[in-house]
Design a protein around this motif. Structure first.
Motif, mmCIF file in Angstrom:
data_model
loop_
_atom_site.group_PDB
_atom_site.id
_atom_site.type_symbol
_atom_site.label_atom_id
_atom_site.label_comp_id
_atom_site.label_asym_id
_atom_site.label_seq_id
_atom_site.Cartn_x
_atom_site.Cartn_y
_atom_site.Cartn_z
ATOM 1 N N ARG A 155 0.824 -1.209 0.000
ATOM 2 C CA ARG A 155 0.000 0.000 0.000
ATOM 3 C C ARG A 155 0.851 1.249 0.000
ATOM 4 O O ARG A 155 0.576 2.220 -0.702
ATOM 5 N N GLU A 174 -8.662 -0.366 -5.203
ATOM 6 C CA GLU A 174 -7.691 -1.340 -4.711
ATOM 7 C C GLU A 174 -7.178 -2.168 -5.890
ATOM 8 O O GLU A 174 -7.922 -2.435 -6.830
ATOM 9 N N THR A 185 -12.081 -2.296 -9.293
ATOM 10 C CA THR A 185 -11.228 -1.206 -8.807
ATOM 11 C C THR A 185 -11.757 0.143 -9.275
ATOM 12 O O THR A 185 -11.615 1.156 -8.592
#
Length: 313
Positions: A155, A174, A185
């Protein structure tokens, strides 16, 4: 289907339609000759002639329809790409073949809003070895995907600036793979973008605001949670200011009363008393509704901050 574009376009169509009688007469002559050679009777010939007239009608109608479609003004390539992407997002997998992007790879969805947001998104992809699929949803909004065969890193290492330029809001989904992941996403980035717009210049990741974004996107849920968990507190003597301040500190301290007391500058006992009073007003134990209370309180704070930012700009 008869392709007018390859056979003379409107001039051919005009000639065919203008010479309808001549076409029908020529076809009728051929049918008559064949009928005579095959020994077809008069009644059968009349039936054939009626059929050929209907077929000529269908042929001319098809030519007219194809000509109208072929001669209609075509949207510019950028608009065509937006339309393709929209159909692909809606589930038409066949559109993937017409878009220069690897839908079988890893994807990171991006949403951006504000003047110059397209250039900001392009700058995210430039330093990376990633494909960029970028479409403009409207004058101030763009949707994008960063794609590539290698998975995205942790991340902390994913492409996300510490701060967006003035007037630009950025939201990220994501990482996900394949066509289904490409759609997911994007939906995540799309859900996070309204929250990003409430946090000026602070890029927003879906995982960090998933619950708040879900509440914000559902009017019934948002209004219900406000009525259940904020309204009872705001009916207090100070419009709930002290109770809400205590809850903010409590959640910031991850549910630790002693840490919350330190944040507020009061004793732990004071915090405990306030929390008991809050539970009495809500009619439930915080342990059972903390997630909902924190989420709706966070949304309330974000909307308040967004309103202040708009007034200041």
């Amino acid at each position: 289907m008869f392709d007018v574009r390859q056979q003379g376009g409107p001039r051919l169509e005009g000639r065919l339609i203008g010479r309808r009688a001549e076409i029908e007469e020529a076809v009728a002559d051929v049918l008559a000759e064949e009928a005579e050679a095959c020994g077809v009777g008069a009644e059968e010939l009349r039936s054939l002639l009626r059929t050929q007239a209907a077929l000529v009608d269908r042929l001319l109608a098809a030519i007219s329809e194809e000509h109208a479609r072929a001669s209609a003004p075509q949207p510019p390539p950028s608009v065509q790409r937006v339309e393709r992407v929209q159909r692909l997002l809606a589930g038409d997998a066949s559109e993937a073949a017409g878009i220069a992007y690897d839908f079988g790879a890893w994807h990171l969805g991006v949403g951006a809003y504000g003047p110059g947001c397209m250039e900001v998104v392009r700058s995210l992809a430039d330093p990376l070895d990633r494909q960029l699929l970028l479409v403009r949803a409207d004058e101030l909004t763009v949707w994008a995907w960063l794609g590539g065969r290698r998975p995205f890193a942790s991340r902390e290492a994913q492409p996300r600036p510490a701060e967006a330029p003035p007037g630009v809001s950025l939201a990220f989904g994501e990482p996900a793979t394949g066509l289904a992941g490409w759609r997911r996403t994007h939906r995540q980035a799309r859900a996070a973008l309204p929250i990003a717009r409430l946090r000026p210049r602070k890029p927003t990741r879906y995982a960090d605001v998933a619950l708040v974004a879900t509440i914000a996107g559902d009017d019934l849920l948002a209004s219900s949670l406000r009525e259940l968990y904020l309204a009872p507190l705001q009916r207090g003597r100070d419009d709930g200011a002290r109770a809400l301040e205590t809850l903010r500190a409590y959640f910031a301290a991850e549910g630790n009363a002693s840490s919350a007391a330190a944040i507020l500058g009061v004793s732990r006992r004071t915090v405990s008393n306030r929390l008991h009073a809050i539970e009495a007003r809500l009619g439930c134990c915080l342990a059972t509704c903390a997630m909902e209370v924190e989420a709706v309180l966070r949304l309330e704070d974000l909307e308040g901050a967004g309103a202040e930012a708009r007034l200041a700009s």
